[in-house]
Write a protein that holds these residues in place. Structure first.
Motif, short mmCIF file in Angstrom:
data_model
loop_
_atom_site.label_atom_id
_atom_site.label_comp_id
_atom_site.label_asym_id
_atom_site.label_seq_id
_atom_site.Cartn_x
_atom_site.Cartn_y
_atom_site.Cartn_z
N VAL A 98 0.83 -1.20 0.00
CA VAL A 98 0.00 0.00 0.00
C VAL A 98 0.87 1.26 0.00
CG1 VAL A 98 -1.63 1.33 1.40
CG2 VAL A 98 -2.02 -1.08 1.00
N LEU A 99 1.97 1.26 0.76
CA LEU A 99 2.88 2.41 0.75
C LEU A 99 3.45 2.64 -0.65
CD1 LEU A 99 4.89 1.93 4.06
CD2 LEU A 99 3.26 3.74 3.54
N TRP A 100 3.85 1.57 -1.31
CA TRP A 100 4.38 1.71 -2.66
C TRP A 100 3.28 2.13 -3.64
CZ3 TRP A 100 9.14 2.55 -3.86
CH2 TRP A 100 10.15 2.09 -3.02
N LEU A 101 2.06 1.73 -3.40
CA LEU A 101 0.96 2.14 -4.27
C LEU A 101 0.70 3.63 -4.15
CD1 LEU A 101 -0.96 0.98 -6.35
CD2 LEU A 101 -2.60 0.57 -4.52
N VAL A 102 0.85 4.19 -2.95
CA VAL A 102 0.73 5.64 -2.78
C VAL A 102 1.82 6.35 -3.57
CG1 VAL A 102 0.92 7.52 -1.10
CG2 VAL A 102 -0.46 5.51 -0.56
N VAL A 103 3.05 5.83 -3.51
CA VAL A 103 4.14 6.42 -4.29
C VAL A 103 3.82 6.36 -5.78
CG1 VAL A 103 6.56 6.10 -4.97
CG2 VAL A 103 5.92 5.99 -2.57
N TYR A 148 -7.60 8.57 -5.98
CA TYR A 148 -6.84 7.32 -5.89
C TYR A 148 -5.93 7.29 -4.66
CZ TYR A 148 -8.54 6.15 -10.47
OH TYR A 148 -9.34 5.85 -11.53
N ALA A 149 -5.05 8.29 -4.52
CA ALA A 149 -4.12 8.26 -3.39
C ALA A 149 -4.82 8.51 -2.07
CB ALA A 149 -3.02 9.30 -3.60
N GLY A 150 -6.00 9.10 -2.09
CA GLY A 150 -6.74 9.35 -0.86
C GLY A 150 -7.80 8.30 -0.61
N ALA A 151 -8.88 8.36 -1.35
CA ALA A 151 -10.05 7.51 -1.09
C ALA A 151 -9.78 6.03 -1.34
CB ALA A 151 -11.23 7.98 -1.94
N ILE A 152 -9.13 5.70 -2.44
CA ILE A 152 -8.89 4.29 -2.75
C ILE A 152 -7.92 3.67 -1.74
CG2 ILE A 152 -8.04 2.71 -4.52
CD1 ILE A 152 -10.75 4.02 -5.15
N MET A 153 -6.96 4.46 -1.26
CA MET A 153 -6.03 3.93 -0.26
C MET A 153 -6.77 3.62 1.04
SD MET A 153 -3.03 3.40 -1.35
CE MET A 153 -3.96 2.67 -2.65
N VAL A 154 -7.74 4.45 1.40
CA VAL A 154 -8.55 4.16 2.60
C VAL A 154 -9.29 2.84 2.39
CG1 VAL A 154 -10.53 4.94 3.95
CG2 VAL A 154 -8.75 6.55 3.30
N PHE A 169 -8.81 -0.57 4.55
CA PHE A 169 -9.97 -1.23 5.13
C PHE A 169 -9.99 -2.71 4.75
CE2 PHE A 169 -14.49 -2.47 4.88
CZ PHE A 169 -14.81 -2.32 6.22
N VAL A 170 -9.67 -3.03 3.50
CA VAL A 170 -9.62 -4.44 3.06
C VAL A 170 -8.54 -5.19 3.83
CG1 VAL A 170 -9.02 -5.93 1.11
CG2 VAL A 170 -10.61 -4.04 0.79
N ILE A 171 -7.39 -4.56 4.02
CA ILE A 171 -6.30 -5.21 4.76
C ILE A 171 -6.73 -5.47 6.20
CG2 ILE A 171 -3.99 -4.85 5.71
CD1 ILE A 171 -3.35 -3.37 3.08
N MET A 172 -7.44 -4.52 6.80
CA MET A 172 -7.92 -4.72 8.16
C MET A 172 -8.96 -5.84 8.22
SD MET A 172 -8.16 -0.72 9.40
CE MET A 172 -9.66 -1.05 10.25
N MET A 173 -9.80 -5.95 7.20
CA MET A 173 -10.82 -7.00 7.17
C MET A 173 -10.21 -8.38 6.96
SD MET A 173 -13.66 -5.61 7.82
CE MET A 173 -14.82 -6.87 7.38
N ILE A 174 -9.15 -8.45 6.17
CA ILE A 174 -8.49 -9.73 5.93
C ILE A 174 -7.91 -10.26 7.23
CG2 ILE A 174 -6.50 -10.81 4.81
CD1 ILE A 174 -7.04 -9.02 2.41
N GLY A 175 -7.38 -9.36 8.02
CA GLY A 175 -6.82 -9.76 9.31
C GLY A 175 -5.34 -10.02 9.20
N PRO A 176 -4.63 -9.83 10.27
CA PRO A 176 -3.18 -10.03 10.25
C PRO A 176 -2.82 -11.50 10.17
CG PRO A 176 -3.89 -9.50 12.46
CD PRO A 176 -5.10 -9.38 11.58
N ALA A 177 -1.74 -11.77 9.45
CA ALA A 177 -1.24 -13.15 9.36
C ALA A 177 -0.23 -13.44 10.46
CB ALA A 177 -0.59 -13.37 8.00
N GLN A 178 0.21 -12.41 11.19
CA GLN A 178 1.17 -12.58 12.26
C GLN A 178 0.70 -11.77 13.47
OE1 GLN A 178 3.98 -10.69 9.52
NE2 GLN A 178 4.80 -9.68 11.10
N LEU A 190 -6.22 -3.84 -7.01
CA LEU A 190 -7.31 -4.73 -6.59
C LEU A 190 -6.92 -6.20 -6.74
CD1 LEU A 190 -10.41 -2.85 -8.00
CD2 LEU A 190 -9.79 -3.19 -5.61
N VAL A 191 -6.24 -6.54 -7.84
CA VAL A 191 -5.79 -7.92 -8.04
C VAL A 191 -4.79 -8.29 -6.96
CG1 VAL A 191 -4.47 -9.41 -9.60
CG2 VAL A 191 -6.30 -7.98 -10.49
N THR A 192 -3.91 -7.36 -6.60
CA THR A 192 -2.94 -7.61 -5.53
C THR A 192 -3.64 -7.84 -4.20
OG1 THR A 192 -1.31 -6.26 -6.69
CG2 THR A 192 -0.91 -6.69 -4.37
N ALA A 193 -4.63 -7.00 -3.88
CA ALA A 193 -5.37 -7.18 -2.63
C ALA A 193 -6.09 -8.51 -2.60
CB ALA A 193 -6.37 -6.03 -2.44
#
Length: 165
Positions: free
Chosen positions: A29-34, A59-65, A69-78, A151-154
Motif C-alpha cells: 500500500v505504501l508503494w501504491l501511494v508512491v 486514488y491516493a486518498g479515497a482508494i487507499m482508505v 480497510f480491506v487489509i484490516m478486514m483480511i486480518g493479520p497473518a502474524q 485490486l488484483v494484488t489485494a
C-alpha cells in the motif's frame, strides 16, 4: 521538463513493480501511494493539473482508505507485536517516504510552472469530461489499470491467508 517527466514515469513503473512484489500488504500500500503520486506528477507535467488533482484526491486518498480497510478486514497473518516491529524498521518505510517527498516536490514545481491567465473561467462538468476523455484519455486509462493492479494484488494477498489452528 522531459527529464522530469521521464523521472516521474520511471518512478511510476518502479512503484508498480514494488507493489506487486511486496509480501506484506502494508508495504504494498505504501508503494501504491508512491505510484499514484508519481502518476499525478506525470499528469501535471504533461499539462493536466486537474487530472493530477483527481489522481491524488480519489486514488491516493479515497482508494487507499479502501485498501487499508480491506487489509484490516483480511486480518493479520502474524501477531500484533511482530507486525509493529516490522513496520518500525526503516527499510520498510524509508524508500517510499523519500520517493513520496521527491514526487511531492516535483508536483509542486509542476503546478508552479503551469501558466496562469488571470481570472479563471468557470469549468463545467462538460469541460471536465471533454478534457479527461479527449486529450487525457490515455492517462485516465493508465490510472484505471493501476487501480485494477491494486485490486488484483489485494485479492491475491487475501486469498493466500494461512490457516489458523
Amino acid at each position: 521538463m522531459p527529464v522530469m517527466i521521464l523521472f516521474a514515469a520511471s518512478l511510476t513503473v518502479i512503484g508498480a513493480v514494488m507493489v506487486i512484489t511486496r509480501r506484506i500488504a502494508v508495504h504494498a500500500v505504501l508503494w501504491l501511494v508512491v505510484t499514484f503520486l508519481a502518476l499525478a506528477c506525470v499528469f501535471t507535467l504533461l499539462g493536466a493539473p486537474f487530472a493530477a488533482a483527481l489522481e491524488v484526491i480519489i486514488y491516493a486518498g479515497a482508494i487507499m482508505v479502501l485498501f487499508i480497510f480491506v487489509i484490516m478486514m483480511i486480518g493479520p497473518a502474524q501477531p500484533e507485536s511482530d507486525r509493529e516491529k516490522e513496520w518500525l524498521r526503516p527499510r520498510a518505510w524509508l524508500g517510499p517516504a523519500i520517493l513520496a517527498t521527491l514526487l511531492c516536490g516535483e508536483l509542486l514545481f509542476g503546478l508552479r510552472a503551469t501558466p496562469h491567465t488571470g481570472t479563471p473561467a468557470p469549468i463545467t462538468p462538460r469541460d471536465v469530461g471533454l478534457s479527461l476523455f479527449g486529450p487525457c484519455v490515455m492517462m485516465v486509462e493508465l490510472a484505471s489499470f493501476l487501480l485494477l493492479a491494486g485490486l488484483v494484488t489485494a485479492f491475491h494477498i487475501g486469498r493466500h491467508r494461512p490457516e489458523t489452528p
